[in-house]
Motif scaffolding. Structure first.
Motif, PDB file in Angstrom:
ATOM      1  N   LEU A  82       8.868  -3.505  21.717  1.00 19.70           N
ATOM      2  CA  LEU A  82       7.856  -4.758  21.826  1.00 19.70           C
ATOM      3  C   LEU A  82       8.390  -5.634  22.885  1.00 19.70           C
ATOM      4  O   LEU A  82       7.701  -6.232  23.634  1.00 19.70           O
ATOM      5  N   ASN A  83       9.630  -5.642  23.058  1.00 21.71           N
ATOM      6  CA  ASN A  83      10.046  -6.497  24.453  1.00 21.71           C
ATOM      7  C   ASN A  83       9.606  -5.565  25.708  1.00 21.71           C
ATOM      8  O   ASN A  83       9.442  -6.319  26.529  1.00 21.71           O
ATOM      9  N   THR A  84       9.730  -4.429  25.702  1.00 19.30           N
ATOM     10  CA  THR A  84       8.963  -3.674  26.974  1.00 19.30           C
ATOM     11  C   THR A  84       7.514  -4.142  26.950  1.00 19.30           C
ATOM     12  O   THR A  84       7.235  -4.185  28.129  1.00 19.30           O
ATOM     13  N   ILE A  85       6.963  -4.027  26.170  1.00 21.41           N
ATOM     14  CA  ILE A  85       5.599  -4.477  26.152  1.00 21.41           C
ATOM     15  C   ILE A  85       5.312  -5.969  26.616  1.00 21.41           C
ATOM     16  O   ILE A  85       4.556  -6.118  27.671  1.00 21.41           O
ATOM     17  N   ALA A  86       6.124  -6.881  26.056  1.00 22.73           N
ATOM     18  CA  ALA A  86       6.094  -8.264  26.544  1.00 22.73           C
ATOM     19  C   ALA A  86       6.375  -8.354  27.899  1.00 22.73           C
ATOM     20  O   ALA A  86       5.896  -9.185  28.645  1.00 22.73           O
ATOM     21  N   LEU A  87       7.302  -7.790  28.318  1.00 29.73           N
ATOM     22  CA  LEU A  87       7.929  -7.764  29.858  1.00 29.73           C
ATOM     23  C   LEU A  87       6.772  -7.174  30.764  1.00 29.73           C
ATOM     24  O   LEU A  87       6.356  -7.817  31.789  1.00 29.73           O
ATOM     25  N   PHE A  88       6.014  -6.071  30.458  1.00 26.29           N
ATOM     26  CA  PHE A  88       5.083  -5.505  31.489  1.00 26.29           C
ATOM     27  C   PHE A  88       4.118  -6.442  31.381  1.00 26.29           C
ATOM     28  O   PHE A  88       3.263  -6.803  32.370  1.00 26.29           O
ATOM     29  N   ALA A  89       3.640  -7.170  30.080  1.00 23.33           N
ATOM     30  CA  ALA A  89       2.309  -7.904  29.918  1.00 23.33           C
ATOM     31  C   ALA A  89       2.777  -9.146  30.552  1.00 23.33           C
ATOM     32  O   ALA A  89       1.823  -9.516  31.381  1.00 23.33           O
ATOM     33  N   SER A  90       3.970  -9.666  30.488  1.00 23.65           N
ATOM     34  CA  SER A  90       4.191 -10.934  31.465  1.00 23.65           C
ATOM     35  C   SER A  90       4.401 -10.771  33.204  1.00 23.65           C
ATOM     36  O   SER A  90       3.779 -11.693  33.929  1.00 23.65           O
ATOM     37  N   ARG A  91       4.264  -9.401  33.512  1.00 24.67           N
ATOM     38  CA  ARG A  91       4.255  -9.245  34.837  1.00 24.67           C
ATOM     39  C   ARG A  91       2.912  -8.587  35.267  1.00 24.67           C
ATOM     40  O   ARG A  91       2.884  -8.161  36.581  1.00 24.67           O
ATOM     41  N   GLY A  92       1.769  -9.004  34.408  1.00 25.05           N
ATOM     42  CA  GLY A  92       0.585  -8.444  34.814  1.00 25.05           C
ATOM     43  C   GLY A  92       0.325  -6.915  34.682  1.00 25.05           C
ATOM     44  O   GLY A  92      -0.506  -6.419  35.301  1.00 25.05           O
ATOM     45  N   GLY A  93       1.031  -6.425  34.050  1.00 23.24           N
ATOM     46  CA  GLY A  93       0.955  -4.984  33.588  1.00 23.24           C
ATOM     47  C   GLY A  93      -0.579  -4.604  33.022  1.00 23.24           C
ATOM     48  O   GLY A  93      -0.924  -5.377  32.345  1.00 23.24           O
ATOM     49  N   SER A  94      -1.047  -3.369  33.781  1.00 12.21           N
ATOM     50  CA  SER A  94      -2.433  -2.979  33.212  1.00 12.21           C
ATOM     51  C   SER A  94      -2.558  -1.636  32.661  1.00 12.21           C
ATOM     52  O   SER A  94      -3.627  -1.237  32.412  1.00 12.21           O
ATOM     53  N   ASN A  95      -1.389  -0.972  32.350  1.00  9.79           N
ATOM     54  CA  ASN A  95      -1.286   0.173  32.053  1.00  9.79           C
ATOM     55  C   ASN A  95      -1.489   0.172  30.470  1.00  9.79           C
ATOM     56  O   ASN A  95      -0.457   0.363  29.698  1.00  9.79           O
ATOM     57  N   ASP A  97      -2.525   2.554  28.276  1.00 11.84           N
ATOM     58  CA  ASP A  97      -1.867   3.801  27.590  1.00 11.84           C
ATOM     59  C   ASP A  97      -0.471   3.485  27.209  1.00 11.84           C
ATOM     60  O   ASP A  97      -0.009   3.934  26.150  1.00 11.84           O
ATOM     61  N   TYR A  98       0.393   2.956  28.141  1.00 13.98           N
ATOM     62  CA  TYR A  98       1.737   2.872  28.039  1.00 13.98           C
ATOM     63  C   TYR A  98       2.100   1.664  26.884  1.00 13.98           C
ATOM     64  O   TYR A  98       2.922   1.929  26.092  1.00 13.98           O
ATOM     65  N   PHE A  99       1.209   0.615  26.928  1.00 11.19           N
ATOM     66  CA  PHE A  99       1.295  -0.425  25.859  1.00 11.19           C
ATOM     67  C   PHE A  99       0.948   0.227  24.330  1.00 11.19           C
ATOM     68  O   PHE A  99       1.749   0.001  23.321  1.00 11.19           O
ATOM     69  N   VAL A 100       0.158   0.915  24.466  1.00  9.76           N
ATOM     70  CA  VAL A 100      -0.466   1.524  23.205  1.00  9.76           C
ATOM     71  C   VAL A 100       0.726   2.457  22.699  1.00  9.76           C
ATOM     72  O   VAL A 100       1.163   2.567  21.390  1.00  9.76           O
ATOM     73  N   GLU A 101       1.223   3.276  23.542  1.00  5.93           N
ATOM     74  CA  GLU A 101       2.422   4.206  23.161  1.00  5.93           C
ATOM     75  C   GLU A 101       3.477   3.500  22.700  1.00  5.93           C
ATOM     76  O   GLU A 101       4.232   3.768  21.570  1.00  5.93           O
ATOM     77  N   LEU A 103       3.553   0.492  21.592  1.00  7.65           N
ATOM     78  CA  LEU A 103       3.309  -0.261  20.245  1.00  7.65           C
ATOM     79  C   LEU A 103       3.345   0.822  18.968  1.00  7.65           C
ATOM     80  O   LEU A 103       3.939   0.480  18.112  1.00  7.65           O
ATOM     81  N   GLU A 104       2.898   2.188  19.147  1.00  6.83           N
ATOM     82  CA  GLU A 104       2.785   2.908  18.070  1.00  6.83           C
ATOM     83  C   GLU A 104       4.326   3.393  17.861  1.00  6.83           C
ATOM     84  O   GLU A 104       4.596   3.386  16.764  1.00  6.83           O
ATOM     85  N   CYS A 105       5.126   3.501  18.945  1.00  7.54           N
ATOM     86  CA  CYS A 105       6.620   3.681  18.713  1.00  7.54           C
ATOM     87  C   CYS A 105       7.415   2.521  18.099  1.00  7.54           C
ATOM     88  O   CYS A 105       7.868   2.932  16.936  1.00  7.54           O
ATOM     89  N   ALA A 106       6.920   1.282  18.153  1.00  8.03           N
ATOM     90  CA  ALA A 106       7.659   0.289  17.327  1.00  8.03           C
ATOM     91  C   ALA A 106       7.018   0.289  16.132  1.00  8.03           C
ATOM     92  O   ALA A 106       7.947   0.167  14.947  1.00  8.03           O
ATOM     93  N   ASN A 107       5.822   0.618  16.008  1.00 10.98           N
ATOM     94  CA  ASN A 107       5.199   0.769  14.444  1.00 10.98           C
ATOM     95  C   ASN A 107       5.774   1.731  13.578  1.00 10.98           C
ATOM     96  O   ASN A 107       6.009   1.586  12.521  1.00 10.98           O
ATOM     97  N   ARG A 108       6.019   3.076  14.242  1.00 11.90           N
ATOM     98  CA  ARG A 108       6.640   4.045  13.645  1.00 11.90           C
ATOM     99  C   ARG A 108       8.048   3.819  13.154  1.00 11.90           C
ATOM    100  O   ARG A 108       8.527   4.022  11.997  1.00 11.90           O
ATOM    101  N   ASN A 109       8.794   3.048  13.892  1.00 14.58           N
ATOM    102  CA  ASN A 109      10.308   2.712  13.615  1.00 14.58           C
ATOM    103  C   ASN A 109      10.151   1.612  12.463  1.00 14.58           C
ATOM    104  O   ASN A 109      11.049   1.749  11.745  1.00 14.58           O
ATOM    105  N   LEU A 110       9.248   0.527  12.582  1.00 16.16           N
ATOM    106  CA  LEU A 110       9.449  -0.432  11.618  1.00 16.16           C
ATOM    107  C   LEU A 110       8.836   0.116  10.203  1.00 16.16           C
ATOM    108  O   LEU A 110       9.305  -0.181   9.098  1.00 16.16           O
ATOM    109  N   GLU A 111       8.084   0.957  10.107  1.00 16.48           N
ATOM    110  CA  GLU A 111       7.624   1.864   8.937  1.00 16.48           C
ATOM    111  C   GLU A 111       8.694   2.530   8.224  1.00 16.48           C
ATOM    112  O   GLU A 111       9.000   2.845   7.224  1.00 16.48           O
TER     113      GLU A 111
END
Length: 136
Positions: A82-95, A97-101, A103-111
């Motif tokens: 989640l922190n990686t997603i937030a970092l890339f989003a704050s830097r204007g990241g537009s990938n 697919d990477y965000f979705v990947e 987020l799915e990783c974070a969701n699996r771990n939390l589950e």
């Protein structure tokens, strides 16, 4: 706790001795450990009806510790994703697919953490009202 230096001698019938050995064996204890467990039970234990005594030995405690550490690892991985997603989003990241990947990783771990939590919660609810005995 001080060292064990006192002894107690008990005379048993062959049947009682076999029962003590069997009971200790089935619970992964020595006969000495079994006696120590039994003397920790409340004095009015038998008169309270059908209650369960729970023996928490070193093996069980170690297993609980490993499980909790595993949950912490999953939780840390999820937060890292989640922190990686937030970092890339704050830097204007537009990938996307990477965000979705991530987020799915974070969701699996939390589950995984939630699943383990539900399992332990169910076991703890079963233990409510039991007598906890130190099996050392």
């Amino acid at each position: 706790m001080g060292g064990r230096c006192e002894r107690v001698y008990v005379r048993l019938t062959p049947g009682e001795k076999d029962r003590a050995l069997d009971l200790a064996s089935r619970n992964g204890l020595t006969v000495s450990q079994l006696v120590r467990v039994l003397i920790q039970l409340p004095a009015d234990y038998a008169s309270e009806g059908a209650r369960t005594a729970v023996v928490l030995d070193r093996t069980t405690a170690g297993g609980l510790e490993r499980e909790m550490r595993r949950w912490g690892n999953h939780y840390n991985q999820a937060v890292h994703a989640l922190n990686t997603i937030a970092l890339f989003a704050s830097r204007g990241g537009s990938n996307i697919d990477y965000f979705v990947e991530q987020l799915e990783c974070a969701n699996r771990n939390l589950e995984d953490v939630k699943s383990g939590e539900r399992g332990i919660e169910g076991k703890l609810r079963q233990l409510e009202g039991t007598t906890l005995v130190d099996g050392r």
